[in-house]
Motif scaffolding. Structure first.
Motif, PDB file in Angstrom:
ATOM      1  N   MET A 121       0.823  -1.202   0.000  1.00 43.07           N
ATOM      2  CA  MET A 121       0.000   0.000   0.000  1.00 43.07           C
ATOM      3  C   MET A 121       0.866   1.264   0.000  1.00 43.07           C
ATOM      4  O   MET A 121       0.574   2.241  -0.694  1.00 43.07           O
ATOM      5  N   GLU A 122       1.946   1.254   0.769  1.00 42.75           N
ATOM      6  CA  GLU A 122       2.895   2.364   0.791  1.00 42.75           C
ATOM      7  C   GLU A 122       4.278   1.849   0.426  1.00 42.75           C
ATOM      8  O   GLU A 122       4.736   0.861   1.006  1.00 42.75           O
ATOM      9  N   ARG A 137      14.215   4.898  11.328  1.00 45.05           N
ATOM     10  CA  ARG A 137      12.750   4.904  11.402  1.00 45.05           C
ATOM     11  C   ARG A 137      12.201   4.461  10.051  1.00 45.05           C
ATOM     12  O   ARG A 137      12.509   5.069   9.023  1.00 45.05           O
ATOM     13  N   LEU A 138      11.393   3.398  10.079  1.00 38.68           N
ATOM     14  CA  LEU A 138      10.872   2.862   8.829  1.00 38.68           C
ATOM     15  C   LEU A 138       9.666   1.982   9.108  1.00 38.68           C
ATOM     16  O   LEU A 138       9.431   1.595  10.257  1.00 38.68           O
ATOM     17  N   VAL A 168       3.133   0.455   9.217  1.00 34.06           N
ATOM     18  CA  VAL A 168       3.950  -0.310   8.277  1.00 34.06           C
ATOM     19  C   VAL A 168       3.584  -0.003   6.827  1.00 34.06           C
ATOM     20  O   VAL A 168       4.443   0.051   5.951  1.00 34.06           O
ATOM     21  N   GLY A 169       2.314   0.186   6.560  1.00 35.94           N
ATOM     22  CA  GLY A 169       1.894   0.507   5.194  1.00 35.94           C
ATOM     23  C   GLY A 169       1.835  -0.698   4.282  1.00 35.94           C
ATOM     24  O   GLY A 169       1.959  -0.583   3.065  1.00 35.94           O
ATOM     25  N   TRP A 198      14.999   8.681   2.864  1.00 37.00           N
ATOM     26  CA  TRP A 198      14.843   8.068   1.544  1.00 37.00           C
ATOM     27  C   TRP A 198      13.425   7.520   1.412  1.00 37.00           C
ATOM     28  O   TRP A 198      12.892   6.915   2.357  1.00 37.00           O
ATOM     29  N   THR A 199      12.816   7.755   0.260  1.00 38.79           N
ATOM     30  CA  THR A 199      11.483   7.229  -0.016  1.00 38.79           C
ATOM     31  C   THR A 199      11.468   6.628  -1.409  1.00 38.79           C
ATOM     32  O   THR A 199      11.863   7.286  -2.381  1.00 38.79           O
ATOM     33  N   ASP A 200      11.027   5.391  -1.502  1.00 44.79           N
ATOM     34  CA  ASP A 200      10.930   4.726  -2.790  1.00 44.79           C
ATOM     35  C   ASP A 200       9.728   5.262  -3.562  1.00 44.79           C
ATOM     36  O   ASP A 200       8.798   5.838  -2.980  1.00 44.79           O
TER      37      ASP A 200
END
Length: 318
Positions: A121-122, A137-138, A168-169, A198-200
């Protein structure tokens, strides 16, 4: 970056090629990270990434587990001769062979559990900071396993690493692994003394996130004249991709063994599977990690043509 420990049929350890966060000398699959750019903004980072020049010569590649097992197939790792990570076997071959020889009917099917993209979802993301400890943090599936994996890769005591997770997404196994991006972000934060985020992106995650399934099996069921099961035999391949994920070797091996019988009375089971390295995105745990695959093999095998087997009793246990 981390992997379950497993034994070959001869008792030796499975192959575990060491993976670096960034490809060194050779790129083994489309989507493998090769460089890292740190910038003040996302757009600056994207612009800077466009200036990175990668001088990569094409090499022979192999993308299916069955092809990777063929003689002369391109070799991915020196530590894995023949591209074999794990040569797994469970069961009593002599007893299973005898049951098949005595069977009134044998059903045999070639079954492919195709590779799938998780598409959570995320997409994955991470925020790395450095204080008294390295803090990550993830959204992940289990902070203690992630903490231990990060500490192992970073080469620091586990007490110097803290992992925090909120929403968690979506994961279903995919977000349980230590990915190269997490290690790079922590290294940058430690080097610069500043938080690094960082974001995919969705399209990138199709290549960077571990995939699911990709098993190529031949399943056989031996039955007595009254329809009772005598033995079950599964032989085939599990595609691991280019590197080991956290639970890659488990689905086509022990989780198949534990779940293939289901609710059916099955006195003998034999599972032989080779887990192969290929030039594809690594495969990891996803939604059952071998449990639905095992059930699928059985359900495909024992369902006979109704006209021929209508009078036979159900093979369900009890």
């Amino acid at each position: 970056m981390q992997a379950a420990v497993a034994k070959n049929r001869d008792g030796s350890d499975s192959a575990r090629p060491p993976q670096r966060p960034l490809a060194t000398g050779r790129v083994r699959y489309l989507g493998e990270p090769i460089a890292m750019v740190v910038a003040e903004t996302v757009q600056q980072a994207k612009d800077a990434a466009e200036t990175v020049f990668a001088d990569i010569d094409p090499l022979p590649a192999v993308t299916t587990a069955r092809a990777a097992a063929e003689a002369g197939a391109p070799l991915l790792h020196e530590a894995a001769p023949g591209n074999v990570c794990l040569d797994f076997h469970y069961g009593d071959t002599e007893k299973v062979n005898a049951a098949f020889a005595a069977a009134a009917h044998v059903t045999k099917l070639s079954i492919r559990n195709n590779r799938i993209v998780v598409s959570a979802m995320e997409p994955r993301s991470a925020l790395a900071t450095r204080g008294r400890r390295l803090v990550l943090r993830l959204g992940c599936q289990g902070v203690f396993g992630m903490r231990g994996g990060i500490a192992n890769v970073m080469g620091v005591p586990v007490e110097q690493v803290q992992v925090l997770t909120g929403n968690v997404g979506g994961s279903f196994g995919m977000k349980a692994s230590v990915y190269p991006e997490y290690v790079c972000a922590l290294h940058a934060a430690r080097t610069l003394g500043r938080p690094v985020k960082w974001t995919d992106e969705r399209s990138e995650s199709f290549l960077s996130d571990s995939h699911g399934r990709d098993h190529d099996m031949t399943a056989e069921l031996a039955l007595a004249a009254d329809g009772k099961f005598l033995a079950l035999r599964v032989t085939g391949f599990g595609n691991l991709g280019a590197w080991l994920s956290n639970a890659t070797v488990i689905p086509p091996t022990m989780n198949t063994v534990k779940n293939i019988i289901g609710v059916y009375a099955t006195p003998l089971v034999e599972v032989s599977s080779r887990c192969m390295f290929t030039n594809t995105t690594p495969v990891g745990a996803y939604r059952g990690a071998g449990r639905p695959e095992g059930n699928y093999y059985m359900e495909r095998l024992w369902r006979p043509p109704r006209a021929r087997w209508a009078s036979m009793p159900s093979p369900c246990a009890g």
